[in-house]
Enzyme design. Sequence first.
Site, PDB file in Angstrom:
ATOM      1  N   LYS A   1      41.958  25.698  47.638  1.00  5.63           N
ATOM      2  CA  LYS A   1      42.261  24.787  46.521  1.00  5.63           C
ATOM      3  C   LYS A   1      43.639  24.143  46.692  1.00  5.63           C
ATOM      4  O   LYS A   1      43.794  22.929  46.594  1.00  5.63           O
ATOM      5  CB  LYS A   1      42.235  25.541  45.170  1.00  5.63           C
ATOM      6  CG  LYS A   1      40.918  26.235  44.870  1.00  5.63           C
ATOM      7  CD  LYS A   1      40.920  26.898  43.512  1.00  5.63           C
ATOM      8  CE  LYS A   1      41.941  28.013  43.334  1.00  5.63           C
ATOM      9  NZ  LYS A   1      41.698  29.207  44.166  1.00  5.63           N
TER      10      LYS A   1
ATOM     11  N   ARG B   1      40.434  28.245  34.169  1.00  4.14           N
ATOM     12  CA  ARG B   1      39.915  29.468  34.778  1.00  4.14           C
ATOM     13  C   ARG B   1      39.029  30.262  33.827  1.00  4.14           C
ATOM     14  O   ARG B   1      38.503  31.308  34.212  1.00  4.14           O
ATOM     15  CB  ARG B   1      41.097  30.358  35.166  1.00  4.14           C
ATOM     16  CG  ARG B   1      41.370  30.404  36.656  1.00  4.14           C
ATOM     17  CD  ARG B   1      42.652  31.165  36.839  1.00  4.14           C
ATOM     18  NE  ARG B   1      42.714  31.827  38.093  1.00  4.14           N
ATOM     19  CZ  ARG B   1      43.482  31.393  39.097  1.00  4.14           C
ATOM     20  NH1 ARG B   1      44.191  30.299  38.981  1.00  4.14           N
ATOM     21  NH2 ARG B   1      43.529  32.081  40.207  1.00  4.14           N
TER      22      ARG B   1
ATOM     23  N   ARG C   1      47.968  34.236  54.816  1.00  3.65           N
ATOM     24  CA  ARG C   1      48.682  33.080  54.251  1.00  3.65           C
ATOM     25  C   ARG C   1      50.197  33.311  54.205  1.00  3.65           C
ATOM     26  O   ARG C   1      50.683  34.369  53.851  1.00  3.65           O
ATOM     27  CB  ARG C   1      48.206  32.814  52.823  1.00  3.65           C
ATOM     28  CG  ARG C   1      49.066  31.753  52.140  1.00  3.65           C
ATOM     29  CD  ARG C   1      48.494  31.269  50.839  1.00  3.65           C
ATOM     30  NE  ARG C   1      48.166  32.329  49.923  1.00  3.65           N
ATOM     31  CZ  ARG C   1      47.453  32.150  48.819  1.00  3.65           C
ATOM     32  NH1 ARG C   1      46.984  30.960  48.529  1.00  3.65           N
ATOM     33  NH2 ARG C   1      47.185  33.161  48.024  1.00  3.65           N
TER      34      ARG C   1
ATOM     35  N   ARG D   1      52.946  35.970  49.538  1.00  6.05           N
ATOM     36  CA  ARG D   1      52.870  36.231  48.105  1.00  6.05           C
ATOM     37  C   ARG D   1      52.620  37.711  47.836  1.00  6.05           C
ATOM     38  O   ARG D   1      51.820  38.330  48.542  1.00  6.05           O
ATOM     39  CB  ARG D   1      51.732  35.396  47.497  1.00  6.05           C
ATOM     40  CG  ARG D   1      52.203  34.036  47.052  1.00  6.05           C
ATOM     41  CD  ARG D   1      51.109  33.122  46.620  1.00  6.05           C
ATOM     42  NE  ARG D   1      50.056  33.697  45.802  1.00  6.05           N
ATOM     43  CZ  ARG D   1      49.027  32.986  45.338  1.00  6.05           C
ATOM     44  NH1 ARG D   1      48.946  31.701  45.611  1.00  6.05           N
ATOM     45  NH2 ARG D   1      48.086  33.550  44.610  1.00  6.05           N
TER      46      ARG D   1
ATOM     47  N   ARG E   1      41.628  40.159  42.216  1.00  2.00           N
ATOM     48  CA  ARG E   1      41.591  38.714  41.941  1.00  2.00           C
ATOM     49  C   ARG E   1      40.172  38.170  42.140  1.00  2.00           C
ATOM     50  O   ARG E   1      39.717  37.329  41.370  1.00  2.00           O
ATOM     51  CB  ARG E   1      42.579  37.980  42.861  1.00  2.00           C
ATOM     52  CG  ARG E   1      44.034  38.230  42.467  1.00  2.00           C
ATOM     53  CD  ARG E   1      44.998  37.885  43.594  1.00  2.00           C
ATOM     54  NE  ARG E   1      44.925  36.512  44.017  1.00  2.00           N
ATOM     55  CZ  ARG E   1      45.350  36.067  45.196  1.00  2.00           C
ATOM     56  NH1 ARG E   1      45.882  36.921  46.074  1.00  2.00           N
ATOM     57  NH2 ARG E   1      45.274  34.798  45.498  1.00  2.00           N
TER      58      ARG E   1
HETATM   59  P1  AP5 Z   1      45.011  28.086  49.826  1.00  2.00           P
HETATM   60  O1  AP5 Z   1      44.810  26.605  49.908  1.00  2.00           O
HETATM   61  O2  AP5 Z   1      46.367  28.595  49.492  1.00  2.00           O
HETATM   62  O3  AP5 Z   1      43.890  28.726  48.860  1.00  2.00           O
HETATM   63  P2  AP5 Z   1      43.765  28.742  47.280  1.00  2.00           P
HETATM   64  O4  AP5 Z   1      42.329  28.540  46.945  1.00  2.00           O
HETATM   65  O5  AP5 Z   1      44.745  27.808  46.651  1.00  2.00           O
HETATM   66  O6  AP5 Z   1      44.135  30.260  47.014  1.00  2.00           O
HETATM   67  P3  AP5 Z   1      45.099  30.952  45.926  1.00  2.00           P
HETATM   68  O7  AP5 Z   1      45.252  32.353  46.372  1.00  2.00           O
HETATM   69  O8  AP5 Z   1      46.358  30.163  45.729  1.00  2.00           O
HETATM   70  O9  AP5 Z   1      44.226  30.877  44.671  1.00  2.00           O
HETATM   71  P4  AP5 Z   1      44.352  31.765  43.432  1.00  2.00           P
HETATM   72  O10 AP5 Z   1      43.438  31.035  42.534  1.00  2.00           O
HETATM   73  O11 AP5 Z   1      44.052  33.190  43.597  1.00  2.00           O
HETATM   74  O12 AP5 Z   1      45.919  31.772  43.098  1.00  2.00           O
HETATM   75  P5  AP5 Z   1      46.793  31.065  41.990  1.00  2.00           P
HETATM   76  O13 AP5 Z   1      48.122  30.806  42.566  1.00  2.00           O
HETATM   77  O14 AP5 Z   1      46.048  29.943  41.355  1.00  2.00           O
HETATM   78  O15 AP5 Z   1      44.530  28.704  51.217  1.00  2.00           O
HETATM   79  C1  AP5 Z   1      44.574  30.104  51.461  1.00  2.00           C
HETATM   80  C2  AP5 Z   1      44.784  30.349  52.973  1.00  2.00           C
HETATM   81  O16 AP5 Z   1      43.652  29.858  53.683  1.00  2.00           O
HETATM   82  C3  AP5 Z   1      46.012  29.604  53.546  1.00  2.00           C
HETATM   83  O17 AP5 Z   1      46.618  30.401  54.518  1.00  2.00           O
HETATM   84  C4  AP5 Z   1      45.409  28.330  54.188  1.00  2.00           C
HETATM   85  O18 AP5 Z   1      46.175  27.872  55.278  1.00  2.00           O
HETATM   86  C5  AP5 Z   1      44.038  28.838  54.619  1.00  2.00           C
HETATM   87  N1  AP5 Z   1      43.017  27.786  54.549  1.00  2.00           N
HETATM   88  C6  AP5 Z   1      42.834  26.849  53.576  1.00  2.00           C
HETATM   89  N2  AP5 Z   1      41.783  26.069  53.862  1.00  2.00           N
HETATM   90  C7  AP5 Z   1      41.272  26.516  55.055  1.00  2.00           C
HETATM   91  C8  AP5 Z   1      40.164  26.124  55.866  1.00  2.00           C
HETATM   92  N3  AP5 Z   1      39.351  25.112  55.509  1.00  2.00           N
HETATM   93  N4  AP5 Z   1      39.915  26.818  56.998  1.00  2.00           N
HETATM   94  C9  AP5 Z   1      40.720  27.867  57.366  1.00  2.00           C
HETATM   95  N5  AP5 Z   1      41.797  28.280  56.646  1.00  2.00           N
HETATM   96  C10 AP5 Z   1      42.053  27.616  55.492  1.00  2.00           C
HETATM   97  O19 AP5 Z   1      46.891  32.195  40.879  1.00  2.00           O
HETATM   98  C11 AP5 Z   1      47.661  33.364  41.066  1.00  2.00           C
HETATM   99  C12 AP5 Z   1      47.637  34.201  39.779  1.00  2.00           C
HETATM  100  O20 AP5 Z   1      48.225  33.453  38.689  1.00  2.00           O
HETATM  101  C13 AP5 Z   1      46.236  34.568  39.261  1.00  2.00           C
HETATM  102  O21 AP5 Z   1      45.763  35.743  39.894  1.00  2.00           O
HETATM  103  C14 AP5 Z   1      46.520  34.760  37.765  1.00  2.00           C
HETATM  104  O22 AP5 Z   1      47.121  35.998  37.524  1.00  2.00           O
HETATM  105  C15 AP5 Z   1      47.548  33.679  37.465  1.00  2.00           C
HETATM  106  N6  AP5 Z   1      46.945  32.409  37.033  1.00  2.00           N
HETATM  107  C16 AP5 Z   1      47.027  31.214  37.685  1.00  2.00           C
HETATM  108  N7  AP5 Z   1      46.382  30.265  36.998  1.00  2.00           N
HETATM  109  C17 AP5 Z   1      45.887  30.859  35.883  1.00  2.00           C
HETATM  110  C18 AP5 Z   1      45.099  30.391  34.803  1.00  2.00           C
HETATM  111  N8  AP5 Z   1      44.702  29.101  34.738  1.00  2.00           N
HETATM  112  N9  AP5 Z   1      44.748  31.277  33.838  1.00  2.00           N
HETATM  113  C19 AP5 Z   1      45.157  32.555  33.901  1.00  2.00           C
HETATM  114  N10 AP5 Z   1      45.884  33.082  34.912  1.00  2.00           N
HETATM  115  C20 AP5 Z   1      46.244  32.228  35.899  1.00  2.00           C
END
Ligand code: AP5
Length: 231
Positions: free
Chosen positions: A25, A100, A139, A172, A183
């Site tokens: 994402k 979410r 990552r 992270r 998660r």
């Molecule tokens: P990346 O692009 O970073 O993946 P992502 O989907 O963004 O993963 P996240 O871990 O950031 O998502 P998340 O939803 O768990 O975390 P968030 O920060 O939102 O890619 C991941 C890896 O794969 C990288 O190394 C990249 O290079 C590689 N990659 C990407 N595309 C690729 C491809 N096509 N092929 C190969 N490799 C690839 O949330 C964190 C925490 O915050 C949550 O757990 C929660 O506690 C809180 N939170 C955040 N938002 C909310 C909300 N709206 N409501 C409640 N709690 C929330």
Amino acid sequence: MALDARPVAMLDRAVVFLGPPGSGKGTQAKEVAKAFGIPHLSTGDMLREHVSKGTPLGLKAKPIMERGDLVPDSLVLKMVAERIERPDCSHGFVFDGFPRTVTQAKYLGELVKQHGFKQPFVLHMVIGSSVLIRRLTGRRTCKVGGEIYNIYDRPPKVEGICDNDGGELIQRPDDREEVIRERLLAYEKRTAPLVQFYRRLGQLQDIDADKSVEEVKQRMFESLAGIGGVR
Ligand code: AP5
């Protein structure tokens, strides 16, 4: 036309990236934001900033994020509502990791209506869970500019250093395997129902996220070109 040569088009709605942790994402949301000249709003990044600054919201969110659970809707909604009031959001915005929960999705629907935007367009990143652990444990993120790398598949030229700005690459704290599992469970239980929610409304497009970054990017821009909100 090469993707990088596309003119900056206008977007009159929010684009939402929906998908499990590690589905790409953040990687793809940055591309959309760059192409349309609109802000990339990652609720995860916003919450991590609150945590690092030790704000009251950050203090509440920290233990919840450390165990891989979702931060309560009331806290997230207030933070999002304040953010999209800023002038840089006047031509649309890209959400990564929001909404979410069904409550968050309903709130977003009202919020965009109030701001005179069309209803959000959702890009659903479809991918099996087996590849996600490798992606997340590998990552690394630039501390300065936020560029995302992967030590297995997308390494920087120099270990630990960002190619773009020389910033330190960090891991992270929630990218440890035991937290990743929590998660993924939280995603299945609380967030996956949004796929049906948006599909029924005709606002969702599936994207095969188990392809290379470039292939996913290509498919994503084709989907965006197909919606009425891009003009
Ligand atoms: P990346 O692009 O970073 O993946 P992502 O989907 O963004 O993963 P996240 O871990 O950031 O998502 P998340 O939803 O768990 O975390 P968030 O920060 O939102 O890619 C991941 C890896 O794969 C990288 O190394 C990249 O290079 C590689 N990659 C990407 N595309 C690729 C491809 N096509 N092929 C190969 N490799 C690839 O949330 C964190 C925490 O915050 C949550 O757990 C929660 O506690 C809180 N939170 C955040 N938002 C909310 C909300 N709206 N409501 C409640 N709690 C929330």
